[in-house]
Write a protein that holds these residues in place. Structure first.
Motif, PDB file in Angstrom:
ATOM      1  N   ALA A   1       0.378  -5.962  24.888  1.00  0.00           N
ATOM      2  CA  ALA A   1       0.832  -3.992  24.925  1.00  0.00           C
ATOM      3  C   ALA A   1       2.262  -4.639  24.991  1.00  0.00           C
ATOM      4  O   ALA A   1       2.904  -3.653  24.258  1.00  0.00           O
ATOM      5  CB  ALA A   1      -0.109  -3.684  26.007  1.00  0.00           C
ATOM      6  N   LEU A   2       2.561  -4.849  25.658  1.00  0.00           N
ATOM      7  CA  LEU A   2       4.250  -4.591  26.281  1.00  0.00           C
ATOM      8  C   LEU A   2       4.901  -5.678  25.269  1.00  0.00           C
ATOM      9  O   LEU A   2       5.818  -5.283  25.190  1.00  0.00           O
ATOM     10  CB  LEU A   2       4.399  -5.549  28.116  1.00  0.00           C
ATOM     11  N   GLY A   3       4.498  -6.625  24.649  1.00  0.00           N
ATOM     12  CA  GLY A   3       5.170  -7.139  23.704  1.00  0.00           C
ATOM     13  C   GLY A   3       5.411  -6.229  22.414  1.00  0.00           C
ATOM     14  O   GLY A   3       5.999  -6.368  21.761  1.00  0.00           O
ATOM     15  N   TYR A   4       3.848  -5.693  21.709  1.00  0.00           N
ATOM     16  CA  TYR A   4       4.069  -4.492  21.043  1.00  0.00           C
ATOM     17  C   TYR A   4       4.897  -3.172  21.477  1.00  0.00           C
ATOM     18  O   TYR A   4       5.321  -3.140  20.224  1.00  0.00           O
ATOM     19  CB  TYR A   4       2.503  -4.177  20.156  1.00  0.00           C
ATOM     20  N   CYS A   5       4.761  -3.197  22.757  1.00  0.00           N
ATOM     21  CA  CYS A   5       5.943  -1.952  22.757  1.00  0.00           C
ATOM     22  C   CYS A   5       7.136  -2.060  22.232  1.00  0.00           C
ATOM     23  O   CYS A   5       7.882  -1.933  22.203  1.00  0.00           O
ATOM     24  CB  CYS A   5       6.077  -1.401  24.423  1.00  0.00           C
ATOM     25  N   GLY A   6       7.697  -3.517  22.943  1.00  0.00           N
ATOM     26  CA  GLY A   6       9.436  -4.312  22.906  1.00  0.00           C
ATOM     27  C   GLY A   6       9.303  -3.888  20.750  1.00  0.00           C
ATOM     28  O   GLY A   6      10.358  -3.358  20.486  1.00  0.00           O
ATOM     29  N   THR A   7       8.500  -4.615  20.630  1.00  0.00           N
ATOM     30  CA  THR A   7       8.814  -4.236  19.332  1.00  0.00           C
ATOM     31  C   THR A   7       8.145  -3.132  18.144  1.00  0.00           C
ATOM     32  O   THR A   7       9.068  -2.741  17.099  1.00  0.00           O
ATOM     33  CB  THR A   7       7.428  -5.088  18.378  1.00  0.00           C
ATOM     34  N   MET A   8       7.951  -1.913  18.875  1.00  0.00           N
ATOM     35  CA  MET A   8       7.953  -1.172  18.597  1.00  0.00           C
ATOM     36  C   MET A   8       9.524  -0.275  18.882  1.00  0.00           C
ATOM     37  O   MET A   8       9.975   0.732  18.280  1.00  0.00           O
ATOM     38  CB  MET A   8       6.840   0.083  18.765  1.00  0.00           C
ATOM     39  N   CYS A   9       9.157  -0.317  20.205  1.00  0.00           N
ATOM     40  CA  CYS A   9      10.512   0.860  21.193  1.00  0.00           C
ATOM     41  C   CYS A   9      12.087   0.139  20.394  1.00  0.00           C
ATOM     42  O   CYS A   9      12.785   0.908  21.013  1.00  0.00           O
ATOM     43  CB  CYS A   9       9.738   0.803  21.592  1.00  0.00           C
ATOM     44  N   GLY A  10      12.497  -0.857  20.385  1.00  0.00           N
ATOM     45  CA  GLY A  10      13.482  -2.036  20.539  1.00  0.00           C
ATOM     46  C   GLY A  10      14.245  -1.447  19.304  1.00  0.00           C
ATOM     47  O   GLY A  10      15.480  -1.423  19.299  1.00  0.00           O
ATOM     48  N   PRO A  11      13.484  -1.537  17.827  1.00  0.00           N
ATOM     49  CA  PRO A  11      14.906  -0.582  16.654  1.00  0.00           C
ATOM     50  C   PRO A  11      15.405   0.440  17.206  1.00  0.00           C
ATOM     51  O   PRO A  11      15.950   0.459  17.226  1.00  0.00           O
ATOM     52  CB  PRO A  11      13.794  -1.067  15.494  1.00  0.00           C
ATOM     53  N   VAL A  12      14.038   0.355  18.181  1.00  0.00           N
ATOM     54  CA  VAL A  12      14.676   2.482  17.930  1.00  0.00           C
ATOM     55  C   VAL A  12      15.335   2.786  19.327  1.00  0.00           C
ATOM     56  O   VAL A  12      16.685   3.553  18.713  1.00  0.00           O
ATOM     57  CB  VAL A  12      13.093   3.307  18.384  1.00  0.00           C
ATOM     58  N   ILE A  13      15.666   2.144  19.721  1.00  0.00           N
ATOM     59  CA  ILE A  13      16.885   2.113  20.717  1.00  0.00           C
ATOM     60  C   ILE A  13      17.469   1.788  20.703  1.00  0.00           C
ATOM     61  O   ILE A  13      19.103   1.798  20.777  1.00  0.00           O
ATOM     62  CB  ILE A  13      16.056   1.562  22.497  1.00  0.00           C
ATOM     63  N   ILE A  14      18.160   0.322  19.779  1.00  0.00           N
ATOM     64  CA  ILE A  14      18.813  -0.139  18.971  1.00  0.00           C
ATOM     65  C   ILE A  14      19.569   1.105  18.338  1.00  0.00           C
ATOM     66  O   ILE A  14      20.705   1.493  18.580  1.00  0.00           O
ATOM     67  CB  ILE A  14      18.548  -1.742  18.320  1.00  0.00           C
TER      68      ILE A  14
ATOM     69  N   LEU B   1      27.001  -0.456  15.856  1.00  0.00           N
ATOM     70  CA  LEU B   1      26.062  -1.736  16.117  1.00  0.00           C
ATOM     71  C   LEU B   1      26.569  -2.183  17.147  1.00  0.00           C
ATOM     72  O   LEU B   1      25.430  -3.228  17.166  1.00  0.00           O
ATOM     73  CB  LEU B   1      26.075  -1.850  14.571  1.00  0.00           C
ATOM     74  N   GLU B   2      27.206  -2.990  17.010  1.00  0.00           N
ATOM     75  CA  GLU B   2      28.053  -4.460  17.958  1.00  0.00           C
ATOM     76  C   GLU B   2      28.288  -3.871  19.059  1.00  0.00           C
ATOM     77  O   GLU B   2      27.223  -4.944  19.879  1.00  0.00           O
ATOM     78  CB  GLU B   2      30.031  -4.156  17.440  1.00  0.00           C
ATOM     79  N   ILE B   3      27.905  -2.934  19.711  1.00  0.00           N
ATOM     80  CA  ILE B   3      27.859  -1.866  21.107  1.00  0.00           C
ATOM     81  C   ILE B   3      26.300  -2.795  21.194  1.00  0.00           C
ATOM     82  O   ILE B   3      26.058  -3.095  22.217  1.00  0.00           O
ATOM     83  CB  ILE B   3      28.731  -1.143  21.191  1.00  0.00           C
ATOM     84  N   SER B   4      25.623  -2.115  20.661  1.00  0.00           N
ATOM     85  CA  SER B   4      24.171  -2.399  20.354  1.00  0.00           C
ATOM     86  C   SER B   4      23.794  -3.435  20.917  1.00  0.00           C
ATOM     87  O   SER B   4      22.500  -3.785  21.506  1.00  0.00           O
ATOM     88  CB  SER B   4      23.207  -1.318  19.583  1.00  0.00           C
TER      89      SER B   4
END
Length: 100
Positions: free
Chosen positions: A51-64, A73-76
């Protein structure tokens, strides 16, 4: 970090390849460590890791994307690399065997 430092598509491809190779090696280790946690059923521990892995997959691009919108983008990608280093340092501290 390579994706932020090298301003060419080759740097991006090398950086993302290294991320993929790292994730491909780390995820099985995390799942195996989850099965060793005392006091938690193995099925619950592995479900939590997934569940944490899927959360990272879903939230990671949004946060970046959000960080790149307010800066670049470089700073992100630099923030992402520093976050990964912080997690690695914390896991070394947590998983260090006690000398008792």
């Amino acid at each position: 970090m390579l994706t932020a430092i090298i301003p060419h598509y080759a740097g991006i491809m090398i950086g993302l390849t290294l991320i993929g190779l790292g994730a491909g090696n780390i995820v099985p280790q995390v799942v195996s460590y989850a099965g060793l946690v005392k006091g938690i059923k193995i099925s619950y521990a592995i479900s939590l890791v997934n569940a944490l892995g899927y959360c990272g997959t879903m939230c990671g691009p949004v946060i970046i994307g959000y960080v790149s919108k307010i800066s670049s983008l470089e700073i992100s990608f630099i923030v992402l690399a520093l976050s990964v280093l912080a997690v690695a340092a914390a896991s070394i501290k947590i998983l260090k065997p006690s000398d008792k």
